[in-house]
Design a protein around this motif. Structure first.
Motif, PDB file in Angstrom:
ATOM      1  N   ARG A  30       0.947  -1.295   0.251  1.00 21.40           N
ATOM      2  CA  ARG A  30       0.264   0.077  -0.104  1.00 21.40           C
ATOM      3  C   ARG A  30       0.951   0.726   0.066  1.00 21.40           C
ATOM      4  O   ARG A  30       0.722   2.159  -0.828  1.00 21.40           O
ATOM      5  CB  ARG A  30      -0.992  -0.276   1.198  1.00 21.40           C
ATOM      6  N   GLU A  31       1.664   1.093   1.100  1.00 25.71           N
ATOM      7  CA  GLU A  31       2.821   2.410   0.699  1.00 25.71           C
ATOM      8  C   GLU A  31       3.368   2.500  -0.264  1.00 25.71           C
ATOM      9  O   GLU A  31       3.696   4.130  -0.698  1.00 25.71           O
ATOM     10  CB  GLU A  31       3.407   2.386   2.038  1.00 25.71           C
ATOM     11  N   ALA A  32       3.720   1.577  -0.846  1.00 25.35           N
ATOM     12  CA  ALA A  32       4.687   2.209  -2.449  1.00 25.35           C
ATOM     13  C   ALA A  32       3.468   2.529  -3.776  1.00 25.35           C
ATOM     14  O   ALA A  32       3.637   3.423  -4.199  1.00 25.35           O
ATOM     15  CB  ALA A  32       5.602   0.628  -2.947  1.00 25.35           C
ATOM     16  N   ILE A  33       1.943   2.289  -3.531  1.00 26.05           N
ATOM     17  CA  ILE A  33       1.088   2.415  -4.094  1.00 26.05           C
ATOM     18  C   ILE A  33       0.830   4.200  -3.859  1.00 26.05           C
ATOM     19  O   ILE A  33       0.994   4.616  -4.886  1.00 26.05           O
ATOM     20  CB  ILE A  33       0.107   1.772  -4.344  1.00 26.05           C
ATOM     21  N   LYS A  34       0.745   4.038  -2.746  1.00 28.00           N
ATOM     22  CA  LYS A  34      -0.478   5.720  -2.583  1.00 28.00           C
ATOM     23  C   LYS A  34       0.709   6.662  -2.918  1.00 28.00           C
ATOM     24  O   LYS A  34       2.701   6.200  -3.090  1.00 28.00           O
ATOM     25  CB  LYS A  34       0.402   4.740  -0.997  1.00 28.00           C
ATOM     26  N   LYS A  35       0.387   7.673  -2.994  1.00 30.06           N
ATOM     27  CA  LYS A  35       1.490   8.824  -3.269  1.00 30.06           C
ATOM     28  C   LYS A  35       0.620  10.336  -2.266  1.00 30.06           C
ATOM     29  O   LYS A  35      -0.635   9.828  -2.596  1.00 30.06           O
ATOM     30  CB  LYS A  35       1.225   9.632  -5.228  1.00 30.06           C
ATOM     31  N   PRO A  36       0.825  10.711  -2.424  1.00 34.73           N
ATOM     32  CA  PRO A  36       0.633  12.162  -1.458  1.00 34.73           C
ATOM     33  C   PRO A  36      -0.799  12.607  -2.238  1.00 34.73           C
ATOM     34  O   PRO A  36      -0.844  12.918  -3.428  1.00 34.73           O
ATOM     35  CB  PRO A  36       2.207  13.705  -1.302  1.00 34.73           C
ATOM     36  N   GLY A  37      -1.883  13.081  -1.935  1.00 37.70           N
ATOM     37  CA  GLY A  37      -2.860  13.228  -2.597  1.00 37.70           C
ATOM     38  C   GLY A  37      -3.989  12.547  -2.859  1.00 37.70           C
ATOM     39  O   GLY A  37      -4.676  12.703  -3.029  1.00 37.70           O
ATOM     40  N   MET A  38      -3.971  11.165  -2.733  1.00 42.86           N
ATOM     41  CA  MET A  38      -4.763  10.014  -3.212  1.00 42.86           C
ATOM     42  C   MET A  38      -5.490   9.909  -2.595  1.00 42.86           C
ATOM     43  O   MET A  38      -5.110  10.023  -1.395  1.00 42.86           O
ATOM     44  CB  MET A  38      -4.281   8.788  -3.750  1.00 42.86           C
ATOM     45  N   THR A  39      -7.025   9.603  -2.547  1.00 44.65           N
ATOM     46  CA  THR A  39      -7.809   9.755  -2.426  1.00 44.65           C
ATOM     47  C   THR A  39      -7.266   8.142  -2.056  1.00 44.65           C
ATOM     48  O   THR A  39      -7.352   6.941  -2.405  1.00 44.65           O
ATOM     49  CB  THR A  39      -9.346   9.774  -2.740  1.00 44.65           C
ATOM     50  N   ALA A  40      -8.294   7.318  -0.650  1.00 40.24           N
ATOM     51  CA  ALA A  40      -8.867   6.354  -0.625  1.00 40.24           C
ATOM     52  C   ALA A  40      -8.871   5.266  -1.895  1.00 40.24           C
ATOM     53  O   ALA A  40      -8.512   4.274  -2.112  1.00 40.24           O
ATOM     54  CB  ALA A  40      -9.800   5.598   0.606  1.00 40.24           C
ATOM     55  N   THR A  41     -10.362   5.720  -2.712  1.00 39.71           N
ATOM     56  CA  THR A  41     -10.132   5.745  -4.225  1.00 39.71           C
ATOM     57  C   THR A  41      -9.342   5.264  -5.469  1.00 39.71           C
ATOM     58  O   THR A  41      -9.059   3.887  -5.589  1.00 39.71           O
ATOM     59  CB  THR A  41     -11.862   5.674  -4.085  1.00 39.71           C
ATOM     60  N   GLN A  42      -8.602   6.259  -4.902  1.00 41.87           N
ATOM     61  CA  GLN A  42      -7.677   6.337  -5.464  1.00 41.87           C
ATOM     62  C   GLN A  42      -6.593   5.180  -5.958  1.00 41.87           C
ATOM     63  O   GLN A  42      -5.915   4.898  -6.336  1.00 41.87           O
ATOM     64  CB  GLN A  42      -7.005   7.329  -6.619  1.00 41.87           C
ATOM     65  N   VAL A  43      -6.028   4.937  -4.351  1.00 46.33           N
ATOM     66  CA  VAL A  43      -5.073   4.087  -4.147  1.00 46.33           C
ATOM     67  C   VAL A  43      -5.828   2.410  -3.962  1.00 46.33           C
ATOM     68  O   VAL A  43      -5.249   2.094  -5.010  1.00 46.33           O
ATOM     69  CB  VAL A  43      -4.790   4.033  -2.500  1.00 46.33           C
ATOM     70  N   ALA A  44      -6.987   2.598  -4.145  1.00 43.15           N
ATOM     71  CA  ALA A  44      -7.934   1.363  -4.678  1.00 43.15           C
ATOM     72  C   ALA A  44      -8.043   0.672  -5.661  1.00 43.15           C
ATOM     73  O   ALA A  44      -7.522  -0.255  -6.010  1.00 43.15           O
ATOM     74  CB  ALA A  44      -9.715   1.773  -3.928  1.00 43.15           C
ATOM     75  N   LYS A  45      -7.471   1.399  -6.781  1.00 41.54           N
ATOM     76  CA  LYS A  45      -8.303   1.178  -7.916  1.00 41.54           C
ATOM     77  C   LYS A  45      -6.505   1.679  -8.539  1.00 41.54           C
ATOM     78  O   LYS A  45      -6.341   0.234  -9.322  1.00 41.54           O
ATOM     79  CB  LYS A  45      -8.391   2.565  -8.913  1.00 41.54           C
ATOM     80  N   ALA A  46      -5.738   1.599  -8.009  1.00 43.58           N
ATOM     81  CA  ALA A  46      -4.234   1.815  -8.766  1.00 43.58           C
ATOM     82  C   ALA A  46      -3.514  -0.085  -7.877  1.00 43.58           C
ATOM     83  O   ALA A  46      -2.995  -0.097  -8.586  1.00 43.58           O
ATOM     84  CB  ALA A  46      -3.061   3.144  -8.331  1.00 43.58           C
ATOM     85  N   ALA A  47      -4.436  -0.187  -6.827  1.00 37.58           N
ATOM     86  CA  ALA A  47      -3.319  -1.365  -6.445  1.00 37.58           C
ATOM     87  C   ALA A  47      -4.234  -2.573  -7.075  1.00 37.58           C
ATOM     88  O   ALA A  47      -4.094  -3.504  -7.058  1.00 37.58           O
ATOM     89  CB  ALA A  47      -3.958  -1.479  -4.684  1.00 37.58           C
ATOM     90  N   GLY A  48      -5.666  -2.591  -7.211  1.00 46.23           N
ATOM     91  CA  GLY A  48      -6.390  -3.492  -8.738  1.00 46.23           C
ATOM     92  C   GLY A  48      -5.305  -3.413  -9.625  1.00 46.23           C
ATOM     93  O   GLY A  48      -5.154  -4.711 -10.347  1.00 46.23           O
ATOM     94  N   ALA A  49      -5.422  -2.489 -10.500  1.00 45.93           N
ATOM     95  CA  ALA A  49      -4.287  -2.329 -11.699  1.00 45.93           C
ATOM     96  C   ALA A  49      -3.225  -3.217 -11.165  1.00 45.93           C
ATOM     97  O   ALA A  49      -3.018  -3.941 -12.067  1.00 45.93           O
ATOM     98  CB  ALA A  49      -4.161  -1.080 -12.075  1.00 45.93           C
ATOM     99  N   ALA A  50      -2.432  -2.613  -9.763  1.00 48.14           N
ATOM    100  CA  ALA A  50      -1.297  -3.218 -10.031  1.00 48.14           C
ATOM    101  C   ALA A  50      -1.027  -4.755  -9.626  1.00 48.14           C
ATOM    102  O   ALA A  50      -0.512  -5.718 -10.731  1.00 48.14           O
ATOM    103  CB  ALA A  50      -0.776  -3.344  -9.001  1.00 48.14           C
TER     104      ALA A  50
END
Length: 81
Positions: A30-50
């Motif tokens: 999660r910490e590697a995927i998460k970037k400053p300013g990302m919402t929880a939804t954006q993190v979840a979408k990026a994680a799903g794609a990864a």
């Protein structure tokens, strides 16, 4: 919630459910995927794609299998009481 439907009360002493391979992977990444300013939804979408792009998931599938065995042992002991 529909009228007349009572919410099931969760026993706080019950064992925690087993995590899936995806959620174990997400905890580790999660910490590697998460970037400053990302919402929880954006993190979840990026994680799903990864996760979809990942070709070798055996490490996390093995951990999920082990967690499932842990849960099965704990729930059996819990129900025995």
């Amino acid at each position: 919630m529909a009228k007349g439907v009572a919410k099931k009360v969760k026993d706080p002493n019950a064992p925690k459910r087993a995590l899936t391979a995806y959620f174990i992977w997400l905890q580790e990444n999660r910490e590697a995927i998460k970037k400053p300013g990302m919402t929880a939804t954006q993190v979840a979408k990026a994680a799903g794609a990864a996760w979809r792009e990942l070709t070798d998931k055996t490490k996390w599938e093995k951990k999920a299998e082990d967690d499932k065995k842990r849960y099965d042992r704990e729930i059996a002991a819990y129900k025995a009481h």
